[in-house]
Design a protein around this motif. Sequence first.
Motif, PDB file in Angstrom:
ATOM      1  N   LEU A 163       7.390  -6.075  11.002  1.00 37.16           N
ATOM      2  CA  LEU A 163       6.480  -5.611   9.544  1.00 37.16           C
ATOM      3  C   LEU A 163       5.043  -5.524   9.625  1.00 37.16           C
ATOM      4  CD1 LEU A 163       6.655  -4.503   6.328  1.00 37.16           C
ATOM      5  CD2 LEU A 163       6.431  -7.295   6.035  1.00 37.16           C
ATOM      6  N   PRO A 164       4.720  -6.659  10.369  1.00 40.43           N
ATOM      7  CA  PRO A 164       3.148  -6.618  10.610  1.00 40.43           C
ATOM      8  C   PRO A 164       2.452  -5.235  11.337  1.00 40.43           C
ATOM      9  CG  PRO A 164       4.028  -8.197  11.537  1.00 40.43           C
ATOM     10  CD  PRO A 164       5.031  -7.436  11.175  1.00 40.43           C
ATOM     11  N   ALA A 165       3.535  -4.537  12.338  1.00 37.85           N
ATOM     12  CA  ALA A 165       3.030  -2.807  12.889  1.00 37.85           C
ATOM     13  C   ALA A 165       3.006  -2.143  12.351  1.00 37.85           C
ATOM     14  CB  ALA A 165       3.597  -3.406  13.904  1.00 37.85           C
ATOM     15  N   CYS A 166       4.435  -2.121  11.403  1.00 39.47           N
ATOM     16  CA  CYS A 166       4.289  -1.122   9.923  1.00 39.47           C
ATOM     17  C   CYS A 166       3.060  -1.477   8.610  1.00 39.47           C
ATOM     18  CB  CYS A 166       5.660  -1.160   9.562  1.00 39.47           C
ATOM     19  SG  CYS A 166       6.630  -1.005  11.569  1.00 39.47           S
ATOM     20  N   LEU A 167       2.729  -2.077   8.644  1.00 42.50           N
ATOM     21  CA  LEU A 167       1.673  -1.706   7.372  1.00 42.50           C
ATOM     22  C   LEU A 167       0.193  -0.861   8.475  1.00 42.50           C
ATOM     23  CD1 LEU A 167       1.186  -5.380   7.526  1.00 42.50           C
ATOM     24  CD2 LEU A 167       2.579  -3.899   5.533  1.00 42.50           C
ATOM     25  N   PRO A 168       0.086  -0.709   6.721  1.00 49.49           N
ATOM     26  CA  PRO A 168      -1.015   0.035   6.643  1.00 49.49           C
ATOM     27  C   PRO A 168      -2.012   0.230   7.751  1.00 49.49           C
ATOM     28  CG  PRO A 168      -0.329   0.011   4.855  1.00 49.49           C
ATOM     29  CD  PRO A 168      -0.067  -0.682   5.005  1.00 49.49           C
ATOM     30  N   GLY A 169      -2.963   0.855   8.111  1.00 56.32           N
ATOM     31  CA  GLY A 169      -4.170   0.174   8.956  1.00 56.32           C
ATOM     32  C   GLY A 169      -3.772  -0.804  10.507  1.00 56.32           C
ATOM     33  N   ARG A 170      -2.962  -1.017  10.366  1.00 51.47           N
ATOM     34  CA  ARG A 170      -2.171  -2.132  11.962  1.00 51.47           C
ATOM     35  C   ARG A 170      -1.305  -0.910  12.519  1.00 51.47           C
ATOM     36  NH1 ARG A 170      -0.915  -7.977   9.158  1.00 51.47           N
ATOM     37  NH2 ARG A 170      -1.789  -6.644   7.480  1.00 51.47           N
ATOM     38  N   ARG A 171      -1.535  -1.258  14.173  1.00 51.31           N
ATOM     39  CA  ARG A 171       0.047   0.242  14.829  1.00 51.31           C
ATOM     40  C   ARG A 171       0.511  -1.598  15.718  1.00 51.31           C
ATOM     41  NH1 ARG A 171      -2.145   4.810  15.930  1.00 51.31           N
ATOM     42  NH2 ARG A 171      -3.860   4.939  14.906  1.00 51.31           N
ATOM     43  N   GLY A 214       0.483  -1.221   0.423  1.00 50.25           N
ATOM     44  CA  GLY A 214       0.048   0.741  -0.106  1.00 50.25           C
ATOM     45  C   GLY A 214       0.679   1.214   0.448  1.00 50.25           C
ATOM     46  N   ASP A 215       0.592   2.198   0.869  1.00 53.52           N
ATOM     47  CA  ASP A 215       1.621   3.179   1.187  1.00 53.52           C
ATOM     48  C   ASP A 215       2.903   2.906   1.774  1.00 53.52           C
ATOM     49  OD1 ASP A 215       2.827   5.832   1.685  1.00 53.52           O
ATOM     50  OD2 ASP A 215       1.251   6.726   3.093  1.00 53.52           O
ATOM     51  N   SER A 216       4.005   2.720   0.647  1.00 57.70           N
ATOM     52  CA  SER A 216       5.237   2.085   1.301  1.00 57.70           C
ATOM     53  C   SER A 216       6.166   2.793   1.724  1.00 57.70           C
ATOM     54  CB  SER A 216       6.233   1.587  -0.352  1.00 57.70           C
ATOM     55  OG  SER A 216       6.139   2.667  -1.495  1.00 57.70           O
ATOM     56  N   ARG A 217       6.203   4.084   1.334  1.00 55.27           N
ATOM     57  CA  ARG A 217       6.415   5.445   2.367  1.00 55.27           C
ATOM     58  C   ARG A 217       6.591   5.524   3.686  1.00 55.27           C
ATOM     59  NH1 ARG A 217      11.307   7.761  -0.498  1.00 55.27           N
ATOM     60  NH2 ARG A 217      12.034   8.829   1.561  1.00 55.27           N
ATOM     61  N   ALA A 218       4.987   5.349   3.670  1.00 53.55           N
ATOM     62  CA  ALA A 218       4.503   5.378   4.911  1.00 53.55           C
ATOM     63  C   ALA A 218       4.969   4.278   5.844  1.00 53.55           C
ATOM     64  CB  ALA A 218       3.362   5.345   4.911  1.00 53.55           C
ATOM     65  N   VAL A 219       5.474   2.693   5.359  1.00 51.55           N
ATOM     66  CA  VAL A 219       5.943   1.731   5.970  1.00 51.55           C
ATOM     67  C   VAL A 219       6.963   1.986   6.101  1.00 51.55           C
ATOM     68  CG1 VAL A 219       6.017  -0.486   5.443  1.00 51.55           C
ATOM     69  CG2 VAL A 219       3.693   0.134   5.046  1.00 51.55           C
ATOM     70  N   PHE A 220       7.739   2.309   5.141  1.00 56.50           N
ATOM     71  CA  PHE A 220       9.198   2.497   4.835  1.00 56.50           C
ATOM     72  C   PHE A 220       9.715   3.032   5.801  1.00 56.50           C
ATOM     73  CE2 PHE A 220      11.935   6.155   3.506  1.00 56.50           C
ATOM     74  CZ  PHE A 220      13.362   5.278   3.401  1.00 56.50           C
ATOM     75  N   GLU A 221       8.647   4.302   6.541  1.00 56.43           N
ATOM     76  CA  GLU A 221       8.925   5.195   7.377  1.00 56.43           C
ATOM     77  C   GLU A 221       9.032   4.722   9.051  1.00 56.43           C
ATOM     78  OE1 GLU A 221      10.514   8.184   7.511  1.00 56.43           O
ATOM     79  OE2 GLU A 221      10.579   8.529   4.994  1.00 56.43           O
ATOM     80  N   LYS A 222       7.936   3.390   8.976  1.00 52.94           N
ATOM     81  CA  LYS A 222       7.526   3.227  10.044  1.00 52.94           C
ATOM     82  C   LYS A 222       8.981   2.003  10.418  1.00 52.94           C
ATOM     83  CE  LYS A 222       2.850   3.592  10.139  1.00 52.94           C
ATOM     84  NZ  LYS A 222       1.501   2.528  10.738  1.00 52.94           N
ATOM     85  N   LEU A 223       9.436   0.888   9.683  1.00 55.74           N
ATOM     86  CA  LEU A 223      10.443   0.334   9.460  1.00 55.74           C
ATOM     87  C   LEU A 223      11.558   1.227  10.265  1.00 55.74           C
ATOM     88  CD1 LEU A 223       9.926  -1.668   7.338  1.00 55.74           C
ATOM     89  CD2 LEU A 223       9.791  -1.991   9.252  1.00 55.74           C
ATOM     90  N   LEU A 224      11.957   2.288   9.208  1.00 59.36           N
ATOM     91  CA  LEU A 224      13.248   2.843  10.068  1.00 59.36           C
ATOM     92  C   LEU A 224      13.673   3.412  11.777  1.00 59.36           C
ATOM     93  CD1 LEU A 224      13.654   5.644   7.239  1.00 59.36           C
ATOM     94  CD2 LEU A 224      14.391   4.181   7.094  1.00 59.36           C
ATOM     95  N   ALA A 225      11.552   3.782  11.761  1.00 58.34           N
ATOM     96  CA  ALA A 225      11.553   3.648  13.477  1.00 58.34           C
ATOM     97  C   ALA A 225      11.865   2.644  14.558  1.00 58.34           C
ATOM     98  CB  ALA A 225      10.684   4.449  13.646  1.00 58.34           C
TER      99      ALA A 225
END
Length: 368
Positions: free
Chosen positions: A360-368, A315-326
């Motif tokens: 990864l799971p926690a970084c996917l859209p709609g999940r936290r 989905g929004d790969s930029r957002a997932v990328f940023e969350k994985l960075l954290a």
Amino acid sequence: MTLEQLVKPGVLTQPVYEPGRPIADVARAHGLDPEQVIKLASNENPLGPSPRAVAAAARALAEGQLYPDGNTFALRDKLAARLHLDPAQILPANGSSEVLQLLGEVFLRPGDEAVLGRYAFILFRLVAQFHGARLVEVDMPGFAHDLDALRAAVTPKTKLVYLANPNNPTGPHNAAAEVVAFARSLPDHVVLCYDEAYADFLEPGAAADLRPLIAEGRKILCCRTFSKIYGLAGLRVGYGYGPAALVELLHRARQPFNVNAIAQAAAVAALDDHEFLARTLAVNAAGLRQLAAGLDALGLERVPSVGNFVMFRVGDSRAVFEKLLAHGIIVRPLGNYALPEYLRVTVGTAEQNTRFLAALPACLPGRR
Ligand SMILES: *Cc1c(COP(=O)(O)O)cnc(C)c1O
């Protein structure tokens, strides 16, 4: 007079290559210990560099006051023996990126056409664009190169055809026989750039062998790199090989000492590090299986890969990328490939892959 008026027009519209984020950078930005950050962003070797190469590089460093061998005799000689080529058919370079750049320098004029797959390696596009070539993009059904469509896109204006096989960032591989037939089908006014950056990861015998066509003098330049399986990305060394007459033209455009002495020594030694290569292949094959299983378990669509990386849809790969960075995990978003829903992850060690799949799971859209 402004600088904008002085420069060549293409410079102002030239897109910039976006490299993988460095570990130190991410650690600083997210307040992490660099030791805890893992980089799965640039298809580097997770085992580090070849130990034999490191030893040879250290010896070369002690003679750092001397210019490198501008003719890269030892490296060309070793590659020639290994590949059953003549040294005059080999062009060592500052990474295979330099080979791509030299091809552009030597062959591309404004208005020439460059034919390539829509999701082909981005450096092809950047080089061709810089030289004012018109990009002719060909669809890639299933993210694999469609060789018939590539051939059909060739016109009298085509100068270069680019083909990376396996393709980065998508992962699929075109079969050897199909590639050889394709290379044979190209007309005489076209140069084929055949990028084999990931050919080392294929099953033995699976890679297309274009040397018989090169021996016939066909206009083919194959590119290989020490950055991936040999683990020497930081040293910048790769090479092209093709007909001697073509290679000789590219030599004219290079810098006199384009491959530094440390890289030359390391590359020569790495070619003999069979133990390291075998270990790398085993870790990569297991890692590909681990990542495939993990991504499948998360229900994520992925593209089957034979390289040392996997492209998958989030989905929004930029957002997932940023969350994985954290989480201290660096992967590659593919927005600059017009694939804004996809990420590419490099195969790491088993531990690194596990950490990535766990985060990864926690970084996917709609999940936290
Ligand atoms: C990584 C890569 C290269 C090149 O790398 P260098 O580090 O410049 O040798 C070339 N082509 C493809 C397709 C790659 O993925």
